[in-house]
Scaffold this active site. Structure first.
Site, short mmCIF file in Angstrom:
data_model
loop_
_atom_site.label_atom_id
_atom_site.label_comp_id
_atom_site.label_asym_id
_atom_site.label_seq_id
_atom_site.Cartn_x
_atom_site.Cartn_y
_atom_site.Cartn_z
N GLY A 46 43.94 41.81 35.68
CA GLY A 46 43.18 40.85 34.89
C GLY A 46 41.79 40.64 35.46
O GLY A 46 41.55 40.92 36.65
N GLN A 51 33.94 36.49 37.16
CA GLN A 51 34.05 37.52 38.20
C GLN A 51 33.03 38.64 38.03
O GLN A 51 32.86 39.46 38.93
CB GLN A 51 35.46 38.14 38.21
CG GLN A 51 36.54 37.16 38.68
CD GLN A 51 37.89 37.84 38.70
OE1 GLN A 51 38.55 37.94 37.68
NE2 GLN A 51 38.29 38.34 39.86
N CYS A 88 43.70 39.10 43.86
CA CYS A 88 42.55 38.90 42.97
C CYS A 88 41.48 39.92 43.32
O CYS A 88 41.20 40.16 44.49
CB CYS A 88 42.02 37.48 43.17
SG CYS A 88 40.57 37.11 42.17
N LEU A 89 40.85 40.48 42.29
CA LEU A 89 39.80 41.48 42.53
C LEU A 89 38.60 40.89 43.30
O LEU A 89 37.85 41.62 43.92
CB LEU A 89 39.32 42.09 41.21
CG LEU A 89 40.34 42.97 40.48
CD1 LEU A 89 39.77 43.41 39.13
CD2 LEU A 89 40.73 44.18 41.31
N HIS A 130 46.35 32.62 36.23
CA HIS A 130 45.35 33.04 37.22
C HIS A 130 43.96 33.17 36.57
O HIS A 130 42.97 32.65 37.10
CB HIS A 130 45.79 34.37 37.84
CG HIS A 130 44.85 34.95 38.85
ND1 HIS A 130 45.20 35.14 40.17
CD2 HIS A 130 43.58 35.42 38.73
CE1 HIS A 130 44.16 35.67 40.81
NE2 HIS A 130 43.17 35.86 39.97
N GLU A 131 43.92 33.84 35.42
CA GLU A 131 42.61 34.07 34.77
C GLU A 131 42.05 32.79 34.17
O GLU A 131 40.83 32.56 34.24
CB GLU A 131 42.72 35.17 33.71
CG GLU A 131 43.20 36.54 34.22
CD GLU A 131 42.50 37.05 35.48
OE1 GLU A 131 41.32 36.70 35.70
OE2 GLU A 131 43.15 37.77 36.25
N HIS A 134 40.32 30.84 36.76
CA HIS A 134 38.97 31.32 37.06
C HIS A 134 37.93 30.63 36.17
O HIS A 134 36.80 30.38 36.60
CB HIS A 134 38.86 32.84 36.81
CG HIS A 134 39.24 33.69 37.99
ND1 HIS A 134 38.58 33.63 39.20
CD2 HIS A 134 40.19 34.65 38.13
CE1 HIS A 134 39.12 34.51 40.05
NE2 HIS A 134 40.11 35.14 39.43
CO CO Z 1 41.30 36.65 40.11
#
Ligand code: CO
Length: 153
Positions: A46, A51, A88-89, A130-131, A134
């Protein structure tokens, strides 16, 4: 389409609240296309617009059965608990055990502004939470009950 640079933890854009999308135009479609490409390139499940440095309520998610493009996603309901590993990226190399809802109901819009309802459980529920976090400037660290140490080489 183009790859965008993924912002890493420490950049304050990740702590800000994203704005609601009101215009469903080519600019939004380009953002979604770029986010998808960037997410797949980074082997992520995701990605949220902050991000890639854009404070708009836009996310892409693919847990392995096709890409979900969500605009203005809102968590409407949550049930149960599920404990699992999360990463997480924007926090490369950081993994932790978190508790998330087992099942969620999310209402969002698609790239053309049509309303969509998603009921999800387990990994998809986790990715949605999670997203959406963000978009409110929240990183998964806030949910970690235990970090997983990387294995020694
Ligand atoms: Co993330």
């Amino acid at each position: 389409m183009a790859l965008r640079k993924i912002v890493l933890e420490g950049d304050e854009v990740l702590t800000k609240k994203s704005r609601v999308v009101e215009v469903f135009d080519k600019r939004l479609h380009d953002l979604l296309d770029d986010m998808k490409e960037t997410m797949y390139h980074a082997n992520g499940v995701g990605l949220a617009a902050p991000q890639v440095g854009i404070l708009k309520r836009v996310v892409t998610i693919d847990i392995g059965d096709g890409c979900l493009e969500l605009v203005n996603p809102e968590l409407i309901g949550a049930k149960g608990e599920s404990e699992d590993t999360e990463g997480c990226l924007s926090l490369p190399g950081v993994w932790g055990i978190t508790i998330r809802p087992k099942e969620v109901l999310v209402i969002a819009q698609d790239r053309n502004g049509q309303e969509i309802h998603i009921t999800a459980n387990d990994l998809l529920a986790r990715a949605l939470c999670h997203e959406i976090d963000h978009l409110d400037g929240i990183l998964f660290r806030e949910h970690v009950k235990e970090y997983i140490e990387p294995e020694e080489e």
